[in-house]
Design a protein around this motif. Structure first.
Motif, PDB file in Angstrom:
ATOM      1  N   UNK A  37      -7.772  29.847 -21.082  1.00  0.00           N
ATOM      2  CA  UNK A  37      -8.014  28.498 -20.592  1.00  0.00           C
ATOM      3  C   UNK A  37      -7.129  28.166 -19.385  1.00  0.00           C
ATOM      4  N   UNK A  38      -6.372  29.150 -18.917  1.00  0.00           N
ATOM      5  CA  UNK A  38      -5.464  28.937 -17.802  1.00  0.00           C
ATOM      6  C   UNK A  38      -6.149  29.048 -16.456  1.00  0.00           C
ATOM      7  N   UNK A  39      -5.355  29.249 -15.409  1.00  0.00           N
ATOM      8  CA  UNK A  39      -5.837  29.198 -14.029  1.00  0.00           C
ATOM      9  C   UNK A  39      -6.706  30.394 -13.672  1.00  0.00           C
ATOM     10  N   UNK A  40      -7.801  30.096 -12.993  1.00  0.00           N
ATOM     11  CA  UNK A  40      -8.653  31.106 -12.366  1.00  0.00           C
ATOM     12  C   UNK A  40      -8.884  30.649 -10.930  1.00  0.00           C
ATOM     13  N   UNK A  41      -8.603  31.526  -9.978  1.00  0.00           N
ATOM     14  CA  UNK A  41      -8.800  31.211  -8.563  1.00  0.00           C
ATOM     15  C   UNK A  41     -10.016  31.971  -8.060  1.00  0.00           C
ATOM     16  N   UNK A  42     -10.912  31.279  -7.371  1.00  0.00           N
ATOM     17  CA  UNK A  42     -12.083  31.920  -6.769  1.00  0.00           C
ATOM     18  C   UNK A  42     -11.994  31.736  -5.256  1.00  0.00           C
ATOM     19  N   UNK A  43     -11.782  32.830  -4.551  1.00  0.00           N
ATOM     20  CA  UNK A  43     -11.780  32.815  -3.086  1.00  0.00           C
ATOM     21  C   UNK A  43     -13.196  33.161  -2.627  1.00  0.00           C
ATOM     22  N   UNK A  44     -13.834  32.234  -1.918  1.00  0.00           N
ATOM     23  CA  UNK A  44     -15.243  32.439  -1.562  1.00  0.00           C
ATOM     24  C   UNK A  44     -15.563  31.834  -0.199  1.00  0.00           C
ATOM     25  N   UNK A  45     -16.540  32.449   0.466  1.00  0.00           N
ATOM     26  CA  UNK A  45     -17.033  31.879   1.719  1.00  0.00           C
ATOM     27  C   UNK A  45     -18.316  31.085   1.494  1.00  0.00           C
ATOM     28  N   UNK A  46     -18.702  30.903   0.228  1.00  0.00           N
ATOM     29  CA  UNK A  46     -19.894  30.115  -0.093  1.00  0.00           C
ATOM     30  C   UNK A  46     -19.630  28.638   0.216  1.00  0.00           C
ATOM     31  N   UNK A  47     -20.680  27.870   0.506  1.00  0.00           N
ATOM     32  CA  UNK A  47     -20.486  26.436   0.762  1.00  0.00           C
ATOM     33  C   UNK A  47     -19.796  25.747  -0.412  1.00  0.00           C
ATOM     34  N   UNK A  86      -8.240  41.014  -0.439  1.00  0.00           N
ATOM     35  CA  UNK A  86      -7.393  41.305  -1.599  1.00  0.00           C
ATOM     36  C   UNK A  86      -5.915  41.290  -1.190  1.00  0.00           C
ATOM     37  N   UNK A  87      -5.657  41.658   0.040  1.00  0.00           N
ATOM     38  CA  UNK A  87      -4.273  41.752   0.504  1.00  0.00           C
ATOM     39  C   UNK A  87      -3.684  40.391   0.880  1.00  0.00           C
ATOM     40  N   UNK A  88      -4.502  39.335   0.831  1.00  0.00           N
ATOM     41  CA  UNK A  88      -4.029  37.972   1.113  1.00  0.00           C
ATOM     42  C   UNK A  88      -3.942  37.119  -0.152  1.00  0.00           C
ATOM     43  N   UNK A  89      -4.077  37.735  -1.320  1.00  0.00           N
ATOM     44  CA  UNK A  89      -4.141  36.966  -2.564  1.00  0.00           C
ATOM     45  C   UNK A  89      -2.959  36.018  -2.718  1.00  0.00           C
ATOM     46  N   UNK A  90      -1.758  36.495  -2.455  1.00  0.00           N
ATOM     47  CA  UNK A  90      -0.570  35.656  -2.642  1.00  0.00           C
ATOM     48  C   UNK A  90      -0.636  34.426  -1.733  1.00  0.00           C
ATOM     49  N   UNK A  91      -1.118  34.595  -0.504  1.00  0.00           N
ATOM     50  CA  UNK A  91      -1.231  33.464   0.421  1.00  0.00           C
ATOM     51  C   UNK A  91      -2.110  32.357  -0.166  1.00  0.00           C
ATOM     52  N   UNK A  92      -3.227  32.756  -0.779  1.00  0.00           N
ATOM     53  CA  UNK A  92      -4.154  31.751  -1.294  1.00  0.00           C
ATOM     54  C   UNK A  92      -3.668  31.128  -2.596  1.00  0.00           C
ATOM     55  N   UNK A  93      -2.929  31.858  -3.392  1.00  0.00           N
ATOM     56  CA  UNK A  93      -2.324  31.264  -4.585  1.00  0.00           C
ATOM     57  C   UNK A  93      -1.272  30.237  -4.169  1.00  0.00           C
ATOM     58  N   UNK A  94      -0.472  30.585  -3.179  1.00  0.00           N
ATOM     59  CA  UNK A  94       0.569  29.665  -2.712  1.00  0.00           C
ATOM     60  C   UNK A  94      -0.012  28.404  -2.072  1.00  0.00           C
ATOM     61  N   UNK A  95      -1.259  28.485  -1.636  1.00  0.00           N
ATOM     62  CA  UNK A  95      -1.883  27.334  -0.979  1.00  0.00           C
ATOM     63  C   UNK A  95      -2.357  26.274  -1.977  1.00  0.00           C
ATOM     64  N   UNK A  96      -2.323  26.590  -3.270  1.00  0.00           N
ATOM     65  CA  UNK A  96      -2.767  25.648  -4.307  1.00  0.00           C
ATOM     66  C   UNK A  96      -1.529  25.090  -5.014  1.00  0.00           C
ATOM     67  N   UNK A  97      -1.160  23.833  -4.786  1.00  0.00           N
ATOM     68  CA  UNK A  97       0.070  23.274  -5.374  1.00  0.00           C
ATOM     69  C   UNK A  97       0.116  23.371  -6.895  1.00  0.00           C
ATOM     70  N   UNK A  98      -1.046  23.270  -7.547  1.00  0.00           N
ATOM     71  CA  UNK A  98      -1.088  23.330  -9.012  1.00  0.00           C
ATOM     72  C   UNK A  98      -0.673  24.691  -9.555  1.00  0.00           C
ATOM     73  N   UNK A  99      -0.602  25.698  -8.680  1.00  0.00           N
ATOM     74  CA  UNK A  99      -0.277  27.053  -9.126  1.00  0.00           C
ATOM     75  C   UNK A  99       1.165  27.448  -8.804  1.00  0.00           C
TER      76      UNK A  99
END
Length: 286
Positions: A37-47, A86-99
């Motif tokens: 039930x914890x955090x799941x991050x979806x990185x997507x270029x979809x609208x 995949x090599x930018x995963x940490x950047x996108x996790x850090x961009x979400x304050x809740x994480x």
């Protein structure tokens, strides 16, 4: 360890992925059989509206930064521009304050399903591979060994640490960019191994985790799917591939198996697109 220390990370790029239900069913499997039930991050270029209203508040949809793309045509195979994210995963996790409390990130391909509790898998890997030993002078990434001889590591699942793994991710991206003619990001991982042999790169350690069938399975035939259907326990992760191997599953058997893994009710089976498999760029002749 607290639940807030973990996040699952998915990447979904391109029209075929956006039109499929791979992301939804991966998340559903994490919530149901994965008991996560914890955090799941979806990185997507979809609208933005593509996944609006489907997920709970612990699923975070993030979108790629333009500066993280290389020019069109840089790679012979355009999907490599997606895979290098995949090599930018940490950047996108850090961009979400809740994480902010997330320390361990588990990357999973969107065509992977959970068959057993995620946290059970995380605890076993932590214990078996001493993940909490985080040296200051080394950067680490953890991969399962590959099921095929061509590559050393399997790129569809890996474990990284928020503070420790960035150097390795940067090294991986550099090798991907140095190999613009290749179709597989695992080739860049192979190159890091070769650099180690030549003592060129000693700060990045790629840890190979044993491919335990209780942890992860890659069914590629009707017989293997049926064996999983009949098994008393499903593995933690099941890779229902979205490429050429998926073409060779018998349609009805595959759909029944996915419905079982997702624990779909009879009503959900009638209305659901989840059991359908999109073959990304695949043909029956491959």
């Amino acid at each position: 360890p607290e639940m807030q220390q973990y996040a699952i990370f998915l990447i979904s790029f391109g029209e075929e992925a956006a039109e499929s239900t791979y992301v939804e069913r991966c998340v559903l499997s994490a919530r149901r059989r994965g008991a996560w039930q914890g955090a799941i991050v979806v990185l997507t270029d979809a609208p933005k509206e593509r996944y609006e209203g489907f997920f709970d508040e612990n699923v975070f949809i993030v979108h790629p930064k333009e500066e993280h793309f290389l020019p069109v045509g840089y790679f012979d195979y355009g999907e490599m521009n997606y895979k290098r994210f995949k090599t930018y995963i940490i950047d996108y996790v850090k961009a979400v304050p809740e994480l902010d409390k997330v320390e361990w990130i588990y990357y999973i391909d969107i065509d992977v399903l959970f068959g057993a509790p995620f946290i059970e898998l995380a605890y076993v890997l932590e214990s078996r591979y001493n993940l909490n030993d985080i040296p200051e002078h080394l950067s680490k990434l953890y991969f399962f060994e590959n099921a095929w001889d061509k590559f050393i590591l399997q790129g569809g699942f890996f474990v990284l640490h928020r503070r420790n793994s960035k150097f390795c991710l940067d090294a991986w991206r550099q090798e991907i960019d140095n190999l613009p003619h290749w179709k597989f990001d695992q080739m860049a991982l192979n190159q890091i191994f070769e650099n180690h042999k030549e003592n060129k790169e000693m700060r990045c350690h790629l840890i190979t985790m044993e491919r335990d069938n209780y942890m992860i399975e890659y069914p590629t035939s009707d017989e293997e799917v049926q064996a999983l259907m009949d098994a008393p326990r499903l593995p933690n992760l099941i890779h229902i591939r979205n490429t050429y191997t998926a073409v060779h599953y018998t349609e009805g058997l595959r759909e029944d198996f996915i419905a079982k893994v997702l624990e779909l009710t009879e009503e959900e089976k009638k209305d659901s697109e989840f059991t359908k498999t999109t073959h990304f760029g695949a043909s029956a002749d491959e």
